[in-house]
Write a protein that holds these residues in place. Sequence first.
Motif, mmCIF file in Angstrom:
data_model
loop_
_atom_site.group_PDB
_atom_site.id
_atom_site.type_symbol
_atom_site.label_atom_id
_atom_site.label_comp_id
_atom_site.label_asym_id
_atom_site.label_seq_id
_atom_site.Cartn_x
_atom_site.Cartn_y
_atom_site.Cartn_z
ATOM 1 N N THR A 1 -2.922 9.100 7.622
ATOM 2 C CA THR A 1 -3.970 9.759 7.116
ATOM 3 C C THR A 1 -4.401 9.195 5.631
ATOM 4 N N LEU A 2 -3.903 8.404 5.132
ATOM 5 C CA LEU A 2 -4.186 8.011 3.832
ATOM 6 C C LEU A 2 -3.876 6.504 3.443
ATOM 7 N N VAL A 3 -4.531 5.616 3.135
ATOM 8 C CA VAL A 3 -4.096 4.081 2.787
ATOM 9 C C VAL A 3 -4.855 3.913 1.429
ATOM 10 N N THR A 4 -3.834 3.464 0.521
ATOM 11 C CA THR A 4 -4.342 3.213 -0.919
ATOM 12 C C THR A 4 -3.209 2.149 -1.373
ATOM 13 N N LEU A 5 -3.887 1.476 -2.540
ATOM 14 C CA LEU A 5 -3.003 0.412 -3.186
ATOM 15 C C LEU A 5 -1.884 0.989 -3.891
ATOM 16 N N VAL A 6 -0.746 0.406 -3.837
ATOM 17 C CA VAL A 6 0.494 0.808 -4.756
ATOM 18 C C VAL A 6 0.190 0.481 -6.228
ATOM 19 N N THR A 7 0.083 1.546 -7.105
ATOM 20 C CA THR A 7 -0.101 1.159 -8.563
ATOM 21 C C THR A 7 1.410 1.341 -9.010
ATOM 22 N N VAL B 1 0.977 -1.061 -0.022
ATOM 23 C CA VAL B 1 -0.025 0.031 0.027
ATOM 24 C C VAL B 1 0.815 1.240 -0.126
ATOM 25 N N ARG B 2 0.166 2.109 -0.547
ATOM 26 C CA ARG B 2 1.105 3.718 -0.460
ATOM 27 C C ARG B 2 0.144 4.217 1.013
ATOM 28 N N ILE B 3 1.016 5.148 1.677
ATOM 29 C CA ILE B 3 0.375 5.576 2.714
ATOM 30 C C ILE B 3 0.866 7.124 2.742
ATOM 31 N N VAL B 4 0.191 7.935 3.266
ATOM 32 C CA VAL B 4 0.735 9.347 4.097
ATOM 33 C C VAL B 4 0.733 9.408 5.591
ATOM 34 N N LEU B 5 1.908 9.528 5.769
ATOM 35 C CA LEU B 5 2.246 9.976 7.285
ATOM 36 C C LEU B 5 2.269 11.325 7.715
ATOM 37 N N GLU B 6 1.452 11.720 8.783
ATOM 38 C CA GLU B 6 1.471 13.117 9.287
ATOM 39 C C GLU B 6 2.044 13.026 10.839
ATOM 40 N N GLY B 7 2.664 13.839 11.336
ATOM 41 C CA GLY B 7 3.187 13.603 12.738
ATOM 42 C C GLY B 7 3.412 15.069 13.035
#
Length: 82
Positions: free
Chosen positions: A75-81, A46-52
């Motif tokens: 803050t976001l989880v989606t499939l790797v394309t 998956v592709r994720i976006v991290l915030e901290g």
Amino acid sequence: MQATAYTYDPQTRSGSVLLDDGTPVPFDAAAFDAGGLRLLRPGQRVRIVLEGPTNATDTGNAADAAGSGGEPRVTLVTLVTF
């Protein structure tokens, strides 16, 4: 940033991912919904976006996000394309 789906509960639409260094990071329903997915299977990339605290994003890393004493938050989880 990429990760591997580790756990997923379809009832709550939450779970966790493993970063490439093996660090587990939880995600909530809002992060799952933001990615537009309907289902997630453990082991999927998956592709994720991290915030901290330092606002590490899709190109940052979890160590930067946690460096200021806070935990990174997905803050976001989606499939790797490809």
